[in-house]
Scaffold this active site. Structure first.
Site, PDB file in Angstrom:
ATOM      1  N   TYR A  12      50.203 -16.450 -81.574  1.00  0.00           N
ATOM      2  CA  TYR A  12      49.305 -15.280 -81.507  1.00  0.00           C
ATOM      3  C   TYR A  12      50.318 -14.087 -81.304  1.00  0.00           C
ATOM      4  CZ  TYR A  12      45.537 -18.406 -80.517  1.00  0.00           C
ATOM      5  OH  TYR A  12      44.364 -19.441 -80.564  1.00  0.00           O
ATOM      6  N   SER A  54      35.856 -19.320 -80.619  1.00  0.00           N
ATOM      7  CA  SER A  54      34.828 -18.569 -81.486  1.00  0.00           C
ATOM      8  C   SER A  54      33.493 -18.842 -81.522  1.00  0.00           C
ATOM      9  CB  SER A  54      35.238 -18.467 -82.959  1.00  0.00           C
ATOM     10  OG  SER A  54      36.293 -18.168 -83.547  1.00  0.00           O
ATOM     11  N   PRO A  55      32.937 -18.995 -80.155  1.00  0.00           N
ATOM     12  CA  PRO A  55      31.681 -19.104 -79.832  1.00  0.00           C
ATOM     13  C   PRO A  55      30.604 -17.833 -80.246  1.00  0.00           C
ATOM     14  CG  PRO A  55      32.487 -18.487 -77.786  1.00  0.00           C
ATOM     15  CD  PRO A  55      33.715 -18.459 -78.796  1.00  0.00           C
ATOM     16  N   LEU A  56      31.171 -16.639 -80.550  1.00  0.00           N
ATOM     17  CA  LEU A  56      30.389 -15.501 -80.893  1.00  0.00           C
ATOM     18  C   LEU A  56      30.674 -15.419 -82.423  1.00  0.00           C
ATOM     19  CD1 LEU A  56      30.808 -13.346 -77.973  1.00  0.00           C
ATOM     20  CD2 LEU A  56      28.785 -15.040 -78.655  1.00  0.00           C
ATOM     21  N   GLY A  57      31.163 -16.579 -83.185  1.00  0.00           N
ATOM     22  CA  GLY A  57      31.315 -16.379 -84.801  1.00  0.00           C
ATOM     23  C   GLY A  57      32.201 -15.260 -85.183  1.00  0.00           C
ATOM     24  N   GLY A 100      32.594 -12.457 -83.864  1.00  0.00           N
ATOM     25  CA  GLY A 100      31.947 -10.990 -84.002  1.00  0.00           C
ATOM     26  C   GLY A 100      30.401 -11.154 -84.759  1.00  0.00           C
TER      27      GLY A 100
END
Length: 325
Positions: A55, A200-203, A205
């Protein structure tokens, strides 16, 4: 109830913090605000901080090291390795020598003498997973690593790895719109007594409502190359956020809180790690911990979503090729 990563491991918070976005994965970043977000998360009860040596080419680990080193006893540090960045993109690097060198470098950047949870980010097809996990097990024996994790692995590979050394956690994408783990991976994780770390539990964004049909991504934004954020795929996927937004409005909450609360209801062995580099977003996410979804709410959420869930690949062809399927 706070989940743990195995015997003698520190308790992890029910909601972790994904730190990838703090070094430009989704466009330009204010590093001072990112550091303030890390500290506010810590003071708000977040203990699990997730990073990776690729990252920002190590800059992400350096940021965490600089900010969290004075508070090391309060943080569960999780980082990843097993890939290296080239002009063509990420390539696997899972040999024992690669992993040992990477671990030493991560320890320096994180300003610590041990990594609580060390992931093999991708499986190197040129190296048997048994060799890679064996090298990580040596690092555990030396006290440099507390627990071993894998990322984006198949159930078959997970079993092979676990036969060499207990795998404490598996990190993969999991959210209202990406539920592939429910078929084989999550049941296998549970059969082995491991924990699922949902990234990425919120896709990225989309499940917050911040991505729409006319969204233009900043230079360097990962979503610029992911098919499901473009064209007809995106148009189909916007039906998901529209459905969640209606449910959120009925409960006087935000779509992000609905999405996170849904994941928190999947079990105490599922830890979502929503990413945020800004304090207002962090606060909104943390409010999901106090959001109670009834059995009726959960049924309504499932009923409101399209049967197909997300449309389109979640990575470019190059990224998909790195995933162990």
């Amino acid at each position: 109830m706070h989940p743990t990563l195995g015997p003698n491991s520190p308790a992890a918070s029910r909601l972790g913090l994904g730190c990838m976005s703090m070094t430009g994965t989704y466009g330009p970043i204010d590093t001072q605000e990112a550091a303030a977000t890390l500290l506010e998360a810590l003071d708000s009860g977040v203990t699990m901080f997730d990073t990776g040596d690729f990252y920002g080419d190590g800059a992400n680990e350096e940021l965490l090291g600089q900010t969290l080193a004075p508070h090391r006893d309060r943080a569960v540090l999780a980082t990843k390795t097993g890939v290296r960045r080239t002009a063509e993109g990420l390539v696997p690097a899972g040999s024992p020598d690669d992993l040992r060198r990477a671990c030493e470098a991560s320890l320096r950047r994180l300003r610590t003498d041990h990594i609580d949870l060390y992931y093999l980010a991708r499986i190197d097809p040129a190296v048997p997973v048994e060799e890679s996990v064996g090298a990580l097990a040596d690092l555990v024996a030396e006290g440099k690593v507390g627990h071993i994790g894998l990322s984006e692995v198949s159930a078959t590979t997970l079993r092979r790895a676990h036969a060499i050394h207990p795998i404490s956690a598996v990190q993969t994408e999991y959210s209202l719109w990406e539920r592939h783990v429910e078929n084989d991976i999550l049941p296998t994780i549970r059969s082995l007594g491991a924990t699922l770390i949902a990234y990425s539990p919120l896709g990225r964004g989309l499940l917050t409502g911040s991505v729409r049909a006319g969204t233009r991504y900043a230079p360097g934004d990962f979503r610029a190359t992911a098919p499901r954020y473009h064209g007809d795929d995106l148009k189909a996927n916007l039906a998901i956020i529209d459905a969640i937004s209606r449910i959120a409005a009925a409960k006087s909450t935000s779509p992000a809180q609905i999405a996170l609360a849904w994941l928190l209801n999947r079990g105490s062995d599922v830890i979502p790690i929503p990413g945020s580099s800004r304090r207002p977003h962090l606060r909104d996410n943390l409010a999901a911990l106090d959001l109670h979804l009834t059995a009726t709410d959960l049924r309504d959420i499932d009923a409101a979503l399209p049967d197909t869930r997300a449309q389109g690949a979640r990575y470019s062809d190059h990224g998909i090729a790195l995933i162990d399927q």
